[in-house]
Design a protein around this motif. Structure first.
Motif, PDB file in Angstrom:
ATOM      1  N   ASP A   1       0.606  -1.739   0.017  1.00 33.18           N
ATOM      2  CA  ASP A   1       0.234  -0.150  -0.135  1.00 33.18           C
ATOM      3  C   ASP A   1       1.080   1.342  -0.105  1.00 33.18           C
ATOM      4  OD1 ASP A   1      -2.146  -1.465   0.281  1.00 33.18           O
ATOM      5  OD2 ASP A   1      -2.477  -1.683   2.223  1.00 33.18           O
TER       6      ASP A   1
ATOM      7  N   THR B   1       0.856   5.992  -0.239  1.00 32.98           N
ATOM      8  CA  THR B   1       0.469   6.939  -0.093  1.00 32.98           C
ATOM      9  C   THR B   1       1.206   8.045  -0.443  1.00 32.98           C
ATOM     10  OG1 THR B   1      -0.088   6.518   2.777  1.00 32.98           O
ATOM     11  CG2 THR B   1       0.356   8.761   1.860  1.00 32.98           C
TER      12      THR B   1
ATOM     13  N   ARG C   1      -3.220  -0.896  -1.773  1.00 35.03           N
ATOM     14  CA  ARG C   1      -4.165   0.315  -1.314  1.00 35.03           C
ATOM     15  C   ARG C   1      -3.671   1.327  -1.616  1.00 35.03           C
ATOM     16  NH1 ARG C   1     -10.418  -0.275  -1.240  1.00 35.03           N
ATOM     17  NH2 ARG C   1      -9.305   1.160   1.526  1.00 35.03           N
TER      18      ARG C   1
ATOM     19  N   SER D   1      -3.395   5.890  -1.056  1.00 36.99           N
ATOM     20  CA  SER D   1      -3.989   7.022  -0.663  1.00 36.99           C
ATOM     21  C   SER D   1      -3.250   8.205  -1.440  1.00 36.99           C
ATOM     22  CB  SER D   1      -4.011   6.883   1.048  1.00 36.99           C
ATOM     23  OG  SER D   1      -4.868   6.299   1.880  1.00 36.99           O
TER      24      SER D   1
ATOM     25  N   HIS E   1      -9.831   0.642  -4.894  1.00 36.00           N
ATOM     26  CA  HIS E   1      -8.384   0.887  -4.241  1.00 36.00           C
ATOM     27  C   HIS E   1      -7.514   2.071  -3.136  1.00 36.00           C
ATOM     28  CE1 HIS E   1      -8.206   1.678  -8.377  1.00 36.00           C
ATOM     29  NE2 HIS E   1      -6.324   2.094  -7.475  1.00 36.00           N
TER      30      HIS E   1
ATOM     31  N   GLU F   1      -7.794   4.532  -0.967  1.00 40.72           N
ATOM     32  CA  GLU F   1      -8.622   4.589   0.884  1.00 40.72           C
ATOM     33  C   GLU F   1      -8.871   5.891   1.158  1.00 40.72           C
ATOM     34  OE1 GLU F   1      -6.981   3.113   5.064  1.00 40.72           O
ATOM     35  OE2 GLU F   1      -5.745   2.309   3.716  1.00 40.72           O
ATOM     36  N   ARG F   2      -8.099   6.465   0.564  1.00 39.94           N
ATOM     37  CA  ARG F   2      -7.977   7.630   1.177  1.00 39.94           C
ATOM     38  C   ARG F   2      -7.756   9.244  -0.078  1.00 39.94           C
ATOM     39  NH1 ARG F   2     -11.106   8.801   4.251  1.00 39.94           N
ATOM     40  NH2 ARG F   2      -9.591   8.212   6.434  1.00 39.94           N
TER      41      ARG F   2
ATOM     42  N   THR G   1     -14.341   8.204   1.473  1.00 39.42           N
ATOM     43  CA  THR G   1     -12.989   8.517   1.015  1.00 39.42           C
ATOM     44  C   THR G   1     -12.717   9.709   1.068  1.00 39.42           C
ATOM     45  OG1 THR G   1     -13.351   6.413  -0.136  1.00 39.42           O
ATOM     46  CG2 THR G   1     -11.730   7.809  -1.283  1.00 39.42           C
TER      47      THR G   1
END
Length: 302
Positions: free
Chosen positions: A6, A8, A62, A64, A91, A93-94, A115
């Protein structure tokens, strides 16, 4: 190219124009040419397409996204469209964005509010207090996750106190220390009463040699796809669109002497801020805020 885990992404495209002229911001009232705006729009749309493609390119991973434009993004239709589209991708997340909240807010009804989120900053010299506050209440009506912030200048204290008194307790009001300013204990005290987490912002954090999530599970991406570990370090990891950055993702210590910006130091493992902001790292909402676990302390704002 498949993401190993995942991730960010802090995205910052070429947009540098803002509708505000805050004295503490170097990008105040800057104007982008039509060509620059077209380039920014193309870059944002390309980035959103890449994120969408990871549903099949990196199944199970995921993503973000925090948009951190130099200027104000939400007055531009393509940033609003990006927020809407990304919020509905299973997929993702935010997806959050830093904004002065000068834009209209009704478009957020099109987002998946589980989200999408906003990191909103109040600039007292740039907008009417009542207008900003009304937008905050409208965001609550729409069910949008958001935090509100203000810069900790002495001339902003009265406005911050008023805002803390008028906002519901479940809305977090954060305070950013002024870069390069040293606060005495007496100067810091009223800000800490408004924002109990102000001590994290008050002074730069020593970071050299400390492990940071940037460069591993967090990266900074620019409009042309250049990937760096964070906004504040120049070393490039590769490019998003040719996948060259993936091979360089790994845990590593920070080479900088200190880190003084929330979007940087929140990722330092030594500070444990992922636990403090659990579930709200990108939109800067502490876990348990307004539910008795962490609340404003200022009686003078009541």
């Amino acid at each position: 190219m498949t993401l190993p885990h995942d991730i960010t992404i802090l995205y910052r495209g070429p947009l540098a124009s803002c509708d505000y002229d805050c004295s503490y911001c170097p990008f105040a009232k800057r104007r982008d040419t039509p060509e620059q705006l077209r380039a920014d729009r193309a870059a944002v749309e390309r980035f959103v397409d890449w994120v969408a493609s990871q549903a099949t390119q990196s199944p199970g991973k995921r993503i973000s996204v925090l948009f951190t434009p130099w200027g104000e993004g939400l007055v531009r239709s393509w940033y609003r469209a990006a927020m809407v589209r990304l919020s509905h991708l299973p997929h993702v997340e935010r997806v959050a964005i830093q904004t002065n909240l000068s834009c209209r807010v009704e478009w957020l009804a099109e987002c998946d509010r589980e989200t999408a989120a906003l990191w909103a900053t109040f600039h007292p010299s740039q907008t009417r207090y009542e207008r900003f506050l009304a937008k905050c209440f409208r965001l609550r009506e729409l069910g949008v996750r958001f935090s509100v912030g203000i810069v900790g200048l002495p001339e902003h204290l009265a406005a911050a106190c008023r805002l803390r008194a008028d906002l519901p307790d479940d809305v977090y009001l954060w305070v950013n220390a002024v870069g390069g300013r040293s606060y005495t204990d007496a100067e810091a005290a009223p800000w800490q009463e408004i924002d109990p987490l102000f001590p994290y912002s008050r002074d730069p954090h020593p970071s050299r040699g400390w492990l940071c999530r940037t460069g591993n599970t967090v990266v900074s991406v620019f409009g042309d796809g250049t990937v760096r570990r964070c906004h504040f370090l120049p070393t490039e990891l590769g490019n998003l669109y040719d996948g060259s950055f993936v091979a360089r993702l790994r845990p590593r210590p920070c080479p900088a002497a200190s880190c003084d910006c929330h979007i940087g130091y929140v990722h330092l493992e030594s500070l444990d801020l992922y636990d403090v902001f659990r579930g709200g790292v990108l939109e800067r909402i502490p876990a348990g805020w307004g539910r008795g676990e962490l609340s404003p302390q200022s009686s003078r704002c009541r």
